[in-house]
Design an enzyme around this catalytic site. Sequence first.
Site, PDB file in Angstrom:
ATOM      1  N   HIS A  12       2.866  -2.584   1.438  1.00 54.26           N
ATOM      2  CA  HIS A  12       2.966  -3.769   1.116  1.00 54.26           C
ATOM      3  C   HIS A  12       3.327  -4.440   1.803  1.00 54.26           C
ATOM      4  CE1 HIS A  12       0.436  -6.269  -0.628  1.00 54.26           C
ATOM      5  NE2 HIS A  12       1.687  -7.458  -1.101  1.00 54.26           N
ATOM      6  N   TYR A  16      -2.191  -6.780  -7.258  1.00 56.31           N
ATOM      7  CA  TYR A  16      -2.924  -6.793  -7.262  1.00 56.31           C
ATOM      8  C   TYR A  16      -4.510  -7.570  -7.343  1.00 56.31           C
ATOM      9  CZ  TYR A  16      -1.377  -3.361  -3.352  1.00 56.31           C
ATOM     10  OH  TYR A  16      -0.955  -2.448  -2.399  1.00 56.31           O
ATOM     11  N   ASN A  38      -1.472   3.833   3.431  1.00 57.55           N
ATOM     12  CA  ASN A  38      -1.770   2.799   4.406  1.00 57.55           C
ATOM     13  C   ASN A  38       0.923   2.681   4.647  1.00 57.55           C
ATOM     14  OD1 ASN A  38      -2.152   0.654   2.619  1.00 57.55           O
ATOM     15  ND2 ASN A  38      -3.130  -0.922   4.134  1.00 57.55           N
ATOM     16  N   LYS A  60       4.898   1.644  -0.810  1.00 57.52           N
ATOM     17  CA  LYS A  60       3.879   2.584  -1.546  1.00 57.52           C
ATOM     18  C   LYS A  60       4.098   4.048  -2.105  1.00 57.52           C
ATOM     19  CE  LYS A  60       0.208  -0.023   0.481  1.00 57.52           C
ATOM     20  NZ  LYS A  60      -0.871  -0.225  -0.204  1.00 57.52           N
ATOM     21  N   GLU A  90       4.295 -12.756  -5.701  1.00 57.21           N
ATOM     22  CA  GLU A  90       5.039 -11.280  -5.850  1.00 57.21           C
ATOM     23  C   GLU A  90       6.041 -10.723  -5.886  1.00 57.21           C
ATOM     24  OE1 GLU A  90       2.813 -10.018  -1.820  1.00 57.21           O
ATOM     25  OE2 GLU A  90       1.069  -9.698  -2.475  1.00 57.21           O
TER      26      GLU A  90
END
Length: 147
Positions: A115, A49, A112, A9, A126
């Site tokens: 992904h 998302y 975090n 990310k 995805e």
Amino acid sequence: MEKTFVMLKPGVLHRRIVGEILTRFERKGLKIVALKLIQLDEARARSHYAEHADKAFFYDLATYIVSGPVIACVLEGTDAVAMVRRLIGPTKVQESLPGTIRGDYAYATQLNIVHASDSKASAQRELAIFFNKDEIYEWEDGNAEWF
Ligand code: CMP
């Protein structure tokens, strides 16, 4: 063999830890079959998302994910989806143990670090958002017997 989608990310580039994170996957024995540095636009972020569109955190998530370039990656290996999820640890950083990527590098759930697809179906959906078929390489693996 199974493929899964992984995204480092925004902020991972800032922290100069792209190599360290990718190394975790390589050391385990996963095979990189596609890799790119990409800046998401809003449409691609929303598409990726989509399952979180009705969540309270969606606006913050969508804003964050377009805030800088990400590293998109397709990894291949036996049971790759589950293996990668084990390596990265739970979504919520309060639950992610040291030794996992999130447990070692992340302090906030929003940030975090990484992904990864949560099922084979998600992986197929995805990876198609980020890669054309001709950007995924089926290279012969001379070390396959180790993994
Ligand atoms: P990721 O695996 O990318 O999938 C959805 C993301 O939403 C998740 O990681 C977190 O970064 C982010 N997020 C923010 N708040 C929450 C929350 N309360 N529960 C789950 N995901 C959250």
